[in-house]
Design a protein around this motif. Structure first.
Motif, PDB file in Angstrom:
ATOM      1  N   SER A   5       0.846  -1.192   0.000  1.00  0.00           N
ATOM      2  CA  SER A   5       0.000   0.000   0.000  1.00  0.00           C
ATOM      3  C   SER A   5       0.888   1.252   0.000  1.00  0.00           C
ATOM      4  CB  SER A   5      -0.933  -0.006   1.208  1.00  0.00           C
ATOM      5  OG  SER A   5      -0.199  -0.022   2.401  1.00  0.00           O
ATOM      6  N   VAL A   6       0.346   2.341  -0.510  1.00  0.00           N
ATOM      7  CA  VAL A   6       1.100   3.592  -0.599  1.00  0.00           C
ATOM      8  C   VAL A   6       1.339   4.135   0.806  1.00  0.00           C
ATOM      9  CG1 VAL A   6       1.080   5.967  -1.450  1.00  0.00           C
ATOM     10  CG2 VAL A   6       0.210   4.126  -2.888  1.00  0.00           C
ATOM     11  N   ILE A   7       2.602   4.392   1.129  1.00  0.00           N
ATOM     12  CA  ILE A   7       2.936   4.969   2.429  1.00  0.00           C
ATOM     13  C   ILE A   7       3.329   6.444   2.301  1.00  0.00           C
ATOM     14  CG2 ILE A   7       5.353   4.188   2.414  1.00  0.00           C
ATOM     15  CD1 ILE A   7       4.898   3.717   5.513  1.00  0.00           C
ATOM     16  N   LEU A   8       3.892   6.811   1.141  1.00  0.00           N
ATOM     17  CA  LEU A   8       4.290   8.198   0.897  1.00  0.00           C
ATOM     18  C   LEU A   8       3.799   8.601  -0.481  1.00  0.00           C
ATOM     19  CD1 LEU A   8       5.941  10.752   1.722  1.00  0.00           C
ATOM     20  CD2 LEU A   8       7.894   9.678   0.579  1.00  0.00           C
ATOM     21  N   LYS A   9       3.099   9.724  -0.529  1.00  0.00           N
ATOM     22  CA  LYS A   9       2.577  10.218  -1.805  1.00  0.00           C
ATOM     23  C   LYS A   9       2.821  11.719  -1.879  1.00  0.00           C
ATOM     24  CE  LYS A   9      -1.475   9.993  -4.751  1.00  0.00           C
ATOM     25  NZ  LYS A   9      -2.844   9.475  -4.863  1.00  0.00           N
ATOM     26  N   VAL A  10       3.539  12.125  -2.907  1.00  0.00           N
ATOM     27  CA  VAL A  10       3.860  13.533  -3.141  1.00  0.00           C
ATOM     28  C   VAL A  10       3.222  13.926  -4.473  1.00  0.00           C
ATOM     29  CG1 VAL A  10       5.734  15.202  -3.491  1.00  0.00           C
ATOM     30  CG2 VAL A  10       6.062  13.269  -1.919  1.00  0.00           C
ATOM     31  N   GLU A  11       2.473  15.021  -4.459  1.00  0.00           N
ATOM     32  CA  GLU A  11       1.806  15.474  -5.686  1.00  0.00           C
ATOM     33  C   GLU A  11       1.986  16.972  -5.868  1.00  0.00           C
ATOM     34  OE1 GLU A  11      -2.220  14.095  -4.888  1.00  0.00           O
ATOM     35  OE2 GLU A  11      -1.933  12.503  -6.371  1.00  0.00           O
ATOM     36  N   GLY A  12       2.534  17.374  -7.014  1.00  0.00           N
ATOM     37  CA  GLY A  12       2.633  18.785  -7.382  1.00  0.00           C
ATOM     38  C   GLY A  12       3.462  19.629  -6.430  1.00  0.00           C
ATOM     39  N   LEU A  13       4.515  19.063  -5.879  1.00  0.00           N
ATOM     40  CA  LEU A  13       5.323  19.759  -4.877  1.00  0.00           C
ATOM     41  C   LEU A  13       6.191  20.852  -5.499  1.00  0.00           C
ATOM     42  CD1 LEU A  13       6.441  19.993  -1.961  1.00  0.00           C
ATOM     43  CD2 LEU A  13       8.059  18.170  -2.557  1.00  0.00           C
ATOM     44  N   ASP A  14       6.011  22.073  -4.992  1.00  0.00           N
ATOM     45  CA  ASP A  14       6.869  23.215  -5.328  1.00  0.00           C
ATOM     46  C   ASP A  14       7.562  23.642  -4.045  1.00  0.00           C
ATOM     47  OD1 ASP A  14       5.702  23.189  -7.845  1.00  0.00           O
ATOM     48  OD2 ASP A  14       4.662  25.104  -7.611  1.00  0.00           O
ATOM     49  N   ALA A  15       8.837  24.025  -4.154  1.00  0.00           N
ATOM     50  CA  ALA A  15       9.571  24.540  -2.993  1.00  0.00           C
ATOM     51  C   ALA A  15      10.646  25.490  -3.482  1.00  0.00           C
ATOM     52  CB  ALA A  15      10.188  23.397  -2.187  1.00  0.00           C
ATOM     53  N   ALA A  16      11.085  26.370  -2.575  1.00  0.00           N
ATOM     54  CA  ALA A  16      12.063  27.391  -2.949  1.00  0.00           C
ATOM     55  C   ALA A  16      12.969  27.707  -1.775  1.00  0.00           C
ATOM     56  CB  ALA A  16      11.349  28.660  -3.398  1.00  0.00           C
ATOM     57  N   TYR A  17      14.154  28.160  -2.109  1.00  0.00           N
ATOM     58  CA  TYR A  17      15.068  28.753  -1.133  1.00  0.00           C
ATOM     59  C   TYR A  17      14.924  30.256  -1.329  1.00  0.00           C
ATOM     60  CZ  TYR A  17      17.194  24.138  -0.632  1.00  0.00           C
ATOM     61  OH  TYR A  17      17.406  22.809  -0.385  1.00  0.00           O
ATOM     62  N   GLY A  18      14.210  30.904  -0.430  1.00  0.00           N
ATOM     63  CA  GLY A  18      13.941  32.325  -0.610  1.00  0.00           C
ATOM     64  C   GLY A  18      13.085  32.529  -1.842  1.00  0.00           C
ATOM     65  N   GLY A  33       7.353  -1.411   1.658  1.00  0.00           N
ATOM     66  CA  GLY A  33       8.209  -2.497   1.212  1.00  0.00           C
ATOM     67  C   GLY A  33       8.946  -2.221  -0.085  1.00  0.00           C
ATOM     68  N   GLU A  34       8.728  -1.079  -0.680  1.00  0.00           N
ATOM     69  CA  GLU A  34       9.324  -0.731  -1.960  1.00  0.00           C
ATOM     70  C   GLU A  34      10.575   0.120  -1.747  1.00  0.00           C
ATOM     71  OE1 GLU A  34       7.626   1.011  -6.155  1.00  0.00           O
ATOM     72  OE2 GLU A  34       6.938   2.006  -4.334  1.00  0.00           O
ATOM     73  N   ILE A 175      32.675  -0.120   0.582  1.00  0.00           N
ATOM     74  CA  ILE A 175      31.658   0.360   1.518  1.00  0.00           C
ATOM     75  C   ILE A 175      30.334   0.572   0.778  1.00  0.00           C
ATOM     76  CG2 ILE A 175      31.029   2.200   3.132  1.00  0.00           C
ATOM     77  CD1 ILE A 175      33.293   0.485   4.158  1.00  0.00           C
ATOM     78  N   VAL A 176      30.396   1.018  -0.474  1.00  0.00           N
ATOM     79  CA  VAL A 176      29.184   1.177  -1.280  1.00  0.00           C
ATOM     80  C   VAL A 176      28.489  -0.179  -1.424  1.00  0.00           C
ATOM     81  CG1 VAL A 176      28.286   1.742  -3.576  1.00  0.00           C
ATOM     82  CG2 VAL A 176      29.996   3.222  -2.513  1.00  0.00           C
ATOM     83  N   ASP A 177      29.274  -1.225  -1.685  1.00  0.00           N
ATOM     84  CA  ASP A 177      28.703  -2.567  -1.803  1.00  0.00           C
ATOM     85  C   ASP A 177      28.059  -3.001  -0.493  1.00  0.00           C
ATOM     86  OD1 ASP A 177      29.554  -2.683  -4.437  1.00  0.00           O
ATOM     87  OD2 ASP A 177      31.332  -3.897  -3.995  1.00  0.00           O
ATOM     88  N   GLU A 178      28.719  -2.742   0.630  1.00  0.00           N
ATOM     89  CA  GLU A 178      28.167  -3.084   1.944  1.00  0.00           C
ATOM     90  C   GLU A 178      26.873  -2.317   2.189  1.00  0.00           C
ATOM     91  OE1 GLU A 178      30.875  -2.774   5.289  1.00  0.00           O
ATOM     92  OE2 GLU A 178      32.519  -3.553   4.067  1.00  0.00           O
ATOM     93  N   MET A 179      26.849  -1.053   1.787  1.00  0.00           N
ATOM     94  CA  MET A 179      25.667  -0.220   1.982  1.00  0.00           C
ATOM     95  C   MET A 179      24.499  -0.768   1.149  1.00  0.00           C
ATOM     96  SD  MET A 179      25.054   2.487   3.835  1.00  0.00           S
ATOM     97  CE  MET A 179      26.633   3.265   3.991  1.00  0.00           C
ATOM     98  N   ALA A 180      24.770  -1.200  -0.081  1.00  0.00           N
ATOM     99  CA  ALA A 180      23.718  -1.759  -0.932  1.00  0.00           C
ATOM    100  C   ALA A 180      23.105  -3.008  -0.306  1.00  0.00           C
ATOM    101  CB  ALA A 180      24.258  -2.064  -2.326  1.00  0.00           C
ATOM    102  N   VAL A 181      23.956  -3.867   0.246  1.00  0.00           N
ATOM    103  CA  VAL A 181      23.485  -5.078   0.918  1.00  0.00           C
ATOM    104  C   VAL A 181      22.648  -4.712   2.136  1.00  0.00           C
ATOM    105  CG1 VAL A 181      24.223  -7.117   2.232  1.00  0.00           C
ATOM    106  CG2 VAL A 181      25.334  -6.558   0.059  1.00  0.00           C
ATOM    107  N   ALA A 182      23.116  -3.725   2.900  1.00  0.00           N
ATOM    108  CA  ALA A 182      22.393  -3.302   4.108  1.00  0.00           C
ATOM    109  C   ALA A 182      21.005  -2.757   3.760  1.00  0.00           C
ATOM    110  CB  ALA A 182      23.200  -2.255   4.872  1.00  0.00           C
ATOM    111  N   VAL A 183      20.923  -1.935   2.705  1.00  0.00           N
ATOM    112  CA  VAL A 183      19.625  -1.379   2.300  1.00  0.00           C
ATOM    113  C   VAL A 183      18.680  -2.500   1.874  1.00  0.00           C
ATOM    114  CG1 VAL A 183      18.472   0.056   0.551  1.00  0.00           C
ATOM    115  CG2 VAL A 183      20.507   0.909   1.730  1.00  0.00           C
ATOM    116  N   GLN A 184      19.180  -3.488   1.156  1.00  0.00           N
ATOM    117  CA  GLN A 184      18.340  -4.616   0.755  1.00  0.00           C
ATOM    118  C   GLN A 184      17.834  -5.382   1.981  1.00  0.00           C
ATOM    119  OE1 GLN A 184      20.882  -6.776  -1.927  1.00  0.00           O
ATOM    120  NE2 GLN A 184      20.230  -5.592  -3.692  1.00  0.00           N
ATOM    121  N   ARG A 185      18.673  -5.523   2.999  1.00  0.00           N
ATOM    122  CA  ARG A 185      18.272  -6.260   4.201  1.00  0.00           C
ATOM    123  C   ARG A 185      17.247  -5.483   5.019  1.00  0.00           C
ATOM    124  NH1 ARG A 185      23.064  -8.535   7.575  1.00  0.00           N
ATOM    125  NH2 ARG A 185      21.313  -9.507   8.643  1.00  0.00           N
TER     126      ARG A 185
END
Length: 186
Positions: A5-18, A33-34, A175-185
């Motif tokens: 199921s959708v946990i985060l949904k962003v639609e038409g987001l505008d933002a600015a720095y100043g 789970g995605e 370390i990038v490879d380790e990080m990829a494995v960690a994110v998958q886990r």
């Protein structure tokens, strides 16, 4: 919330720095789970998008919903308390604290019913390097180790979803490879 199921949904987001608008109509969604990657060249607005979702950059227009609740006007701490974790590009660990103390700083209430809580021991199984350094002051760690600690500290809050900003920036390939494995886990 059920798997898929959708946990985060962003639609038409505008933002600015100043007065400089940096986001124009950004829309995306994340199912439970995605894993989703936001890709683009430097300066395309990837970090700004994550900051706007977390309330660190005010949204000028659009909608941001997390777990069915509108969060676009909430302060960052309330968004985090709702269960959206954020690991900033800059890591922002507490360098004068030990690895274990940094993890304790991130501790938040129990996870949603039916989910296992993140504990230091569970995180050490994903990031074995951190287990070996649990008493080490964070300032004495490499950039990759600090990045692992930043992610682990965020997970201690038992988030329902996590936003990782440039999780492999400047890290050695191993370390990038380790990080990829960690994110998958995760």
């Amino acid at each position: 919330m059920r798997q898929g199921s959708v946990i985060l949904k962003v639609e038409g987001l505008d933002a600015a720095y100043g007065r400089a608008q940096v986001l124009f109509g950004v829309s995306l969604s994340l199912d439970r789970g995605e894993t989703v990657a936001l890709m683009g060249r430097n300066g395309a607005g990837k970090s700004s998008t994550l900051k706007a979702i977390m309330g660190l950059l005010p949204a000028r227009a659009g909608s941001i919903q997390f777990a069915g609740q509108e969060i676009s006007r909430l302060p960052t701490y309330r968004i985090a308390r709702l269960g959206l974790g954020y690991v900033p590009e800059e890591r922002r660990i507490f360098t004068d604290l030990s690895v274990f103390e940094n993890l304790q700083v991130g501790l938040r209430g129990p996870p949603q019913a039916g989910r296992r809580a993140w504990t230091p021991e569970r995180l050490f199984s994903i990031f074995p390097n951190l287990a070996e350094m649990r008493g080490r002051q964070a300032s004495q760690m490499s950039g990759g180790e600090q990045q692992m600690l930043s992610i682990a500290r965020t997970l201690m809050g038992n988030p329902d979803a996590i936003l990782l900003d440039e999780p492999t920036e400047g890290l050695a390939p191993v370390i990038v490879d380790e990080m990829a494995v960690a994110v998958q886990r995760m």
